[in-house]
Motif scaffolding. Structure first.
Motif, PDB file in Angstrom:
ATOM      1  N   ALA A   1      -4.604   1.396   6.656  1.00 34.13           N
ATOM      2  CA  ALA A   1      -3.762   1.471   5.461  1.00 34.13           C
ATOM      3  C   ALA A   1      -4.194   2.613   4.566  1.00 34.13           C
TER       4      ALA A   1
ATOM      5  N   ARG B   1      -6.145  13.491  -3.394  1.00 36.93           N
ATOM      6  CA  ARG B   1      -5.462  12.261  -2.958  1.00 36.93           C
ATOM      7  C   ARG B   1      -6.434  11.095  -2.989  1.00 36.93           C
TER       8      ARG B   1
ATOM      9  N   THR C   1       5.452  11.394  -2.197  1.00 40.09           N
ATOM     10  CA  THR C   1       4.317  10.716  -1.561  1.00 40.09           C
ATOM     11  C   THR C   1       3.036  11.439  -1.946  1.00 40.09           C
ATOM     12  N   LEU C   2       1.933  10.790  -1.621  1.00 39.62           N
ATOM     13  CA  LEU C   2       0.635  11.316  -2.035  1.00 39.62           C
ATOM     14  C   LEU C   2       0.393  12.710  -1.448  1.00 39.62           C
ATOM     15  N   SER C   3       0.822  12.908  -0.199  1.00 39.28           N
ATOM     16  CA  SER C   3       0.548  14.199   0.444  1.00 39.28           C
ATOM     17  C   SER C   3       1.423  15.296  -0.144  1.00 39.28           C
ATOM     18  N   GLU C   4       2.605  14.933  -0.611  1.00 40.66           N
ATOM     19  CA  GLU C   4       3.457  15.950  -1.239  1.00 40.66           C
ATOM     20  C   GLU C   4       2.973  16.263  -2.650  1.00 40.66           C
TER      21      GLU C   4
ATOM     22  N   GLU D   1      -0.805  15.032   8.150  1.00 37.62           N
ATOM     23  CA  GLU D   1      -1.586  14.771   6.934  1.00 37.62           C
ATOM     24  C   GLU D   1      -2.661  13.729   7.207  1.00 37.62           C
TER      25      GLU D   1
ATOM     26  N   TRP E   1      -3.151   5.876   6.167  1.00 37.58           N
ATOM     27  CA  TRP E   1      -1.688   5.910   6.136  1.00 37.58           C
ATOM     28  C   TRP E   1      -1.191   6.324   4.749  1.00 37.58           C
ATOM     29  N   ALA E   2      -1.852   5.782   3.731  1.00 31.41           N
ATOM     30  CA  ALA E   2      -1.458   6.133   2.364  1.00 31.41           C
ATOM     31  C   ALA E   2      -1.884   7.556   2.020  1.00 31.41           C
ATOM     32  N   LEU E   3      -3.104   7.942   2.443  1.00 36.71           N
ATOM     33  CA  LEU E   3      -3.576   9.302   2.140  1.00 36.71           C
ATOM     34  C   LEU E   3      -2.729  10.330   2.868  1.00 36.71           C
ATOM     35  N   GLY E   4      -2.223   9.953   4.026  1.00 31.46           N
ATOM     36  CA  GLY E   4      -1.366  10.860   4.779  1.00 31.46           C
ATOM     37  C   GLY E   4       0.081  10.788   4.345  1.00 31.46           C
ATOM     38  N   GLY E   5       0.329  10.416   3.099  1.00 34.12           N
ATOM     39  CA  GLY E   5       1.705  10.418   2.582  1.00 34.12           C
ATOM     40  C   GLY E   5       2.630   9.509   3.369  1.00 34.12           C
ATOM     41  N   HIS E   6       2.254   8.233   3.494  1.00 37.88           N
ATOM     42  CA  HIS E   6       3.058   7.228   4.202  1.00 37.88           C
ATOM     43  C   HIS E   6       3.195   7.585   5.678  1.00 37.88           C
TER      44      HIS E   6
ATOM     45  N   VAL F   1      -6.369   7.469  -5.487  1.00 34.55           N
ATOM     46  CA  VAL F   1      -6.346   6.067  -5.059  1.00 34.55           C
ATOM     47  C   VAL F   1      -7.738   5.442  -5.072  1.00 34.55           C
TER      48      VAL F   1
ATOM     49  N   ILE G   1       2.474  10.497   7.519  1.00 38.65           N
ATOM     50  CA  ILE G   1       2.765  11.809   8.090  1.00 38.65           C
ATOM     51  C   ILE G   1       1.581  12.164   8.998  1.00 38.65           C
TER      52      ILE G   1
ATOM     53  N   LYS H   1       2.837   1.715  10.415  1.00 44.43           N
ATOM     54  CA  LYS H   1       1.401   1.396  10.401  1.00 44.43           C
ATOM     55  C   LYS H   1       0.908   1.006  11.781  1.00 44.43           C
TER      56      LYS H   1
ATOM     57  N   GLY I   1       0.789  -1.223   0.000  1.00 43.84           N
ATOM     58  CA  GLY I   1       0.000   0.000   0.000  1.00 43.84           C
ATOM     59  C   GLY I   1       0.819   1.270   0.000  1.00 43.84           C
ATOM     60  N   GLU I   2       1.984   1.227  -0.615  1.00 41.87           N
ATOM     61  CA  GLU I   2       2.780   2.452  -0.729  1.00 41.87           C
ATOM     62  C   GLU I   2       2.523   3.072  -2.088  1.00 41.87           C
ATOM     63  N   ILE I   3       2.370   4.377  -2.099  1.00 43.23           N
ATOM     64  CA  ILE I   3       2.041   5.064  -3.351  1.00 43.23           C
ATOM     65  C   ILE I   3       3.011   6.210  -3.565  1.00 43.23           C
ATOM     66  N   LEU I   4       3.633   6.253  -4.712  1.00 41.17           N
ATOM     67  CA  LEU I   4       4.517   7.369  -5.039  1.00 41.17           C
ATOM     68  C   LEU I   4       4.070   7.970  -6.357  1.00 41.17           C
TER      69      LEU I   4
END
Lengths: 310, 461
Positions: free
Chosen positions: B437, A225, A214-217, B450, B440-445, A229, B447, B411, A206-209
């Motif tokens: 998850a 965002r 990252t998604l927030s950046e 976020e 966690w993903a929406l918050g940029g891994h 996804v 953060i 996580k 579940g990592e997204i670049l």
């Protein structure tokens, strides 16, 4: 339909017509002669000499032997109808239906997809003023024939149905299926507005670049965002895949929604069964809306200049 | 027939005309009236003023103006800057331990939530450690998540007391990753362990020219004190560390500065500055006292490091620009951070960078990246040969520190945090691995800020 019915009646009564076509047996004459006069001339000629007469009797064909009709008989009784070619087509296909009516059929959803000829197209092909109601009746028969179980379908039905189909089959024009490469990646491409996204989807955690960020950046707005996804969220696969995206062009919203499409396509390559769910989530169809062009005389696409008194 | 009748009606009216009331000719006939009113003459028109005036009819609705009381001076700013640390609408979360002296230094408390004791909350409030941008106002009581990096930092603080050597550290990391909050955790750890905590809440307050400054006599190059800020800082130090300061006697003689009795404590020294003129000398004296051996350990913290590593907005009397390191308060911090001032009782100097409120800072970036690469054993980046804005003073100030980078939480930590949100009634949805998850993903891994933005503050967008 009256003309077709009459044509059919002809076919039913004079069965000999098809067996002895007039046109094939007729011999072309050497020159144009009036029929009656030539009879008298020919009769007078052999009276001159016996020798000549005997030799001439062999060479000269005696006309009208075996001729039952005074005029040229048309090849098909439909000749006298308004749409002869179309009529023949209908007769042929109806005969096939009577012949193969007993064969098992499949429901319409399972019948093979056929690119049926449209009415306008058929009119242009045949050069006949086909009525739309007649066309509809013919197509009903053709579609009924198409329902015959494909494995049991006779060859002549297939041949007959080609008359009702277009030369190009748009249903065969399918995009190449996305392959999963040796690293387990599936690459999907998505577009929205001016943006193009390429998503590399691989099984993961579940990592997204997005463009290495990252998604927030990458997206300041939480809504963007979420839409990026959405394909994974809607199918509950967010913690099952890793996504690496390259996206360019357009603005933030466009980029986010292009990513949705790209990820969905790549996800379908991994799990084809998800296609229906993704379609319901709105991740399969490309949104065709783009910027409307500016028109002359307008300030923008629709805006008109302000009214000025003189 | 009809036309004939119509003609007749035209020719002679069918209904006889009503007899008119004839006007009485006053001049000819004498008026038969008992009232003098009718006989009175109409008002004479002598000038234009006496003519009836034309009034323009307006169709505008009359505005219903209700007088609104405008907020008083400073009231808006106070509202903007207020710190709200509790919310009675939030559910109280039970079963969470209070922070204790050694809690955050222990490895087993990593990945757990802890409540900040009320005593420490008051002290932290006096230190201005809470920020308006943090979401304390969503919960019943202030709680903190002790993460892996926190434990790492606290164990370093513990080690510094044992080694009697200052721990110099710069907290860095991406936006909203919890740098200020880690600073707050370090402060609460220090307060719980009876350290003296000095906090400069915003580096920019010192250098953006918004506070008064005055040159210090007999300094070359000229240095500047910020008397009003120093006085406020002294009062805050006293308020936050009252208990410790009152226990600690003075080691040096400050009779030159103030008239303190024999056996006076550090608290007396801090309180002796009543006027802003004496604020800096007193603060300096306090700092000197604290750096003497045998005194309690000191935690010196600052948020917004980039702002003290630049040319300040101040000008000297000959209108030359003043580098921020020429401001004595900044210099005090920088000397401690660079190791020039030793802390013989142990203690720490921690600075946090900010990613939002910052500016172009090539030297700081360079030295932090070099330090980080050195710590990780990677290749140390070289300075850019074409960069003209490098500042050696900044480089020297930071080169002796360690860098602690804060990024997203794991996580598991995210799950603990979200369970706390759920227990507070802030998160209504089912909390499972998938939900964690997703956030966690929406918050940029992971953060933290976020994640809060994505799950708690969705309505505020």
């Amino acid at each position: 339909m009256a003309s077709i019915a009459s044509g059919l009646r002809h076919a039913r009564c004079a069965s000999s017509i098809a067996a002895a076509p007039w046109r094939s047996s007729i011999v072309p004459r050497p020159s144009f002669q009036l029929a009656i006069r030539s009879i008298t001339n020919d009769v007078q000629k052999p009276s001159n000499t016996d020798l000549e007469a005997s030799s001439a009797a062999e060479s000269v064909l005696i006309p009208y032997q075996g001729v039952t009709h005074a005029r040229v008989l048309p090849a098909t009784p439909s000749y006298f109808s308004r749409e002869p070619l179309f009529n023949d087509l209908y007769i042929g296909i109806s005969k096939l239906l009577t012949k193969y009516n007993h064969l098992p059929t499949v429901p319409p959803s399972e019948a093979p997809q056929m690119p049926w000829t449209k009415l306008e197209e058929m009119r242009a092909q045949m050069g006949e003023p086909i009525k739309s109601s007649h066309y509809a009746k013919v197509m009903r028969v053709a579609k009924r024939l198409n329902l015959i179980e494909p494995s049991l379908r006779p060859a002549e039905v297939t041949v007959a149905l080609t008359e009702f189909t277009r030369d190009i089959n748009p249903f065969l024009n399918m995009p190449n299926p996305i392959q999963i490469d040796k690293f387990g990646r599936a690459v999907g491409v998505g577009k929205r507005k001016e943006s193009t996204a390429r998503a590399f989807v691989v099984e993961g955690t579940g990592e997204i670049l997005v463009n290495g960020k990252t998604l927030s950046e990458a997206f300041g707005r939480v809504h963007d965002r979420e839409s990026a996804v959405w394909a994974l969220t809607a199918t509950e696969r967010l913690d099952k895949y890793n996504v690496w995206v390259l996206v360019e062009g357009g603005g933030t919203t466009g980029q986010a929604e292009a990513i949705t499409l790209a990820v969905a396509k790549a996800l379908v390559a991994h799990e084809p069964a998800l296609k229906t769910a993704l379609r319901k989530a709105g991740c399969i169809t490309r949104d065709p809306r783009t910027v409307e062009r500016k028109k002359h005389g307008h300030v923008k696409a629709r805006k008109m200049p302000a009214w000025v008194k003189r | 027939m009809a036309s004939a009748q119509a003609l007749r009606t035209l020719a002679r009216p069918a209904i006889p005309v009503a007899p008119r009331i004839q006007p009485v000719m006053r001049s000819l006939v004498a008026a038969f009236s008992t009232t003098s009113l009718l006989s009175a003459a109409p008002p004479a028109v002598k000038s234009r003023k006496d003519l009836p005036k034309k009034t323009k009819k307006t169709y505008k609705k009359k505005q219903n103006i209700v007088p609104v009381k405008k907020p008083g001076p400073g009231e808006r700013k106070a509202f903007r800057k207020r710190i709200q640390l509790s919310n009675n609408s939030a559910l109280p979360v039970t079963g969470i331990e209070n922070l204790e002296a050694q809690t955050m230094a222990k490895g087993e408390s990593s990945g757990k939530m802890f409540a900040i004791p009320d005593q420490v909350v008051d002290q932290l409030r006096a230190l201005e450690a809470f920020k308006t941008t943090q979401t304390w106002n969503l919960f019943r009581k202030p709680h903190v998540l002790v993460r892996k990096e926190t434990v790492e930092l606290m164990s370093k603080l513990e080690a510094s007391v044992e080694n009697k050597e200052a721990f110099k550290c710069v907290l860095t990391g991406s936006r909203l990753s919890g740098k200020s909050l880690t600073l707050l955790q370090a402060q609460s750890h220090a307060l719980l362990n009876e350290w003296v905590v000095i906090n400069i809440p915003e580096g920019q307050d010192l250098t953006n020219g918004n506070t008064e400054f005055s040159p210090i006599p007999d300094t070359e190059p000229m240095q500047f004190a910020q008397p009003v800020y120093c006085l406020k800082l002294l009062q805050n130090i006293y308020k936050a560390n009252k208990a410790v300061l009152e226990k600690t006697p003075l080691k040096m003689d400050w009779s030159r500065l103030t008239s303190l009795k024999q056996g006076a404590t550090l608290a007396d020294l801090a309180l002796s500055a009543k006027e802003s003129e004496f604020a800096w000398p007193t603060l300096s004296a306090l700092w000197t006292e604290l750096t003497q051996p045998g005194q309690p350990p000191v935690l010196l913290t600052l948020d917004g490091l980039a702002h003290i590593n630049k040319v300040s907005e101040y000008r000297d009397p000959s209108f030359n620009i003043v580098h921020a390191h020429e401001l004595v308060l900044v210099r005090m911090f920088v000397d401690a951070l660079s190791g020039k001032t030793k802390l013989p009782n142990g203690g720490a100097v921690i600075a946090a960078t900010s990613q939002n409120n910052t500016h172009y800072r090539p030297s700081q970036e360079l030295v932090l990246s070099q330090l980080e690469a050195g710590q990780a054993g990677r290749e140390v980046p070289k300075p850019n040969a074409y960069e003209r804005k490098y500042d050696d003073r900044v480089y020297d100030a930071l080169k002796n520190s360690t860098v602690l980078r804060l990024e997203g939480v794991s996580k598991d930590e995210a799950r603990v945090l979200m369970e706390y949100w759920g227990a507070s009634g802030m998160l209504r949805s089912v909390l499972d691995t998938r939900a964690v998850a997703e956030k966690w993903a929406l918050g940029g891994h992971g953060i933290v800020g976020e994640m809060e933005k994505a799950s708690l503050m969705t309505m505020r967008m």
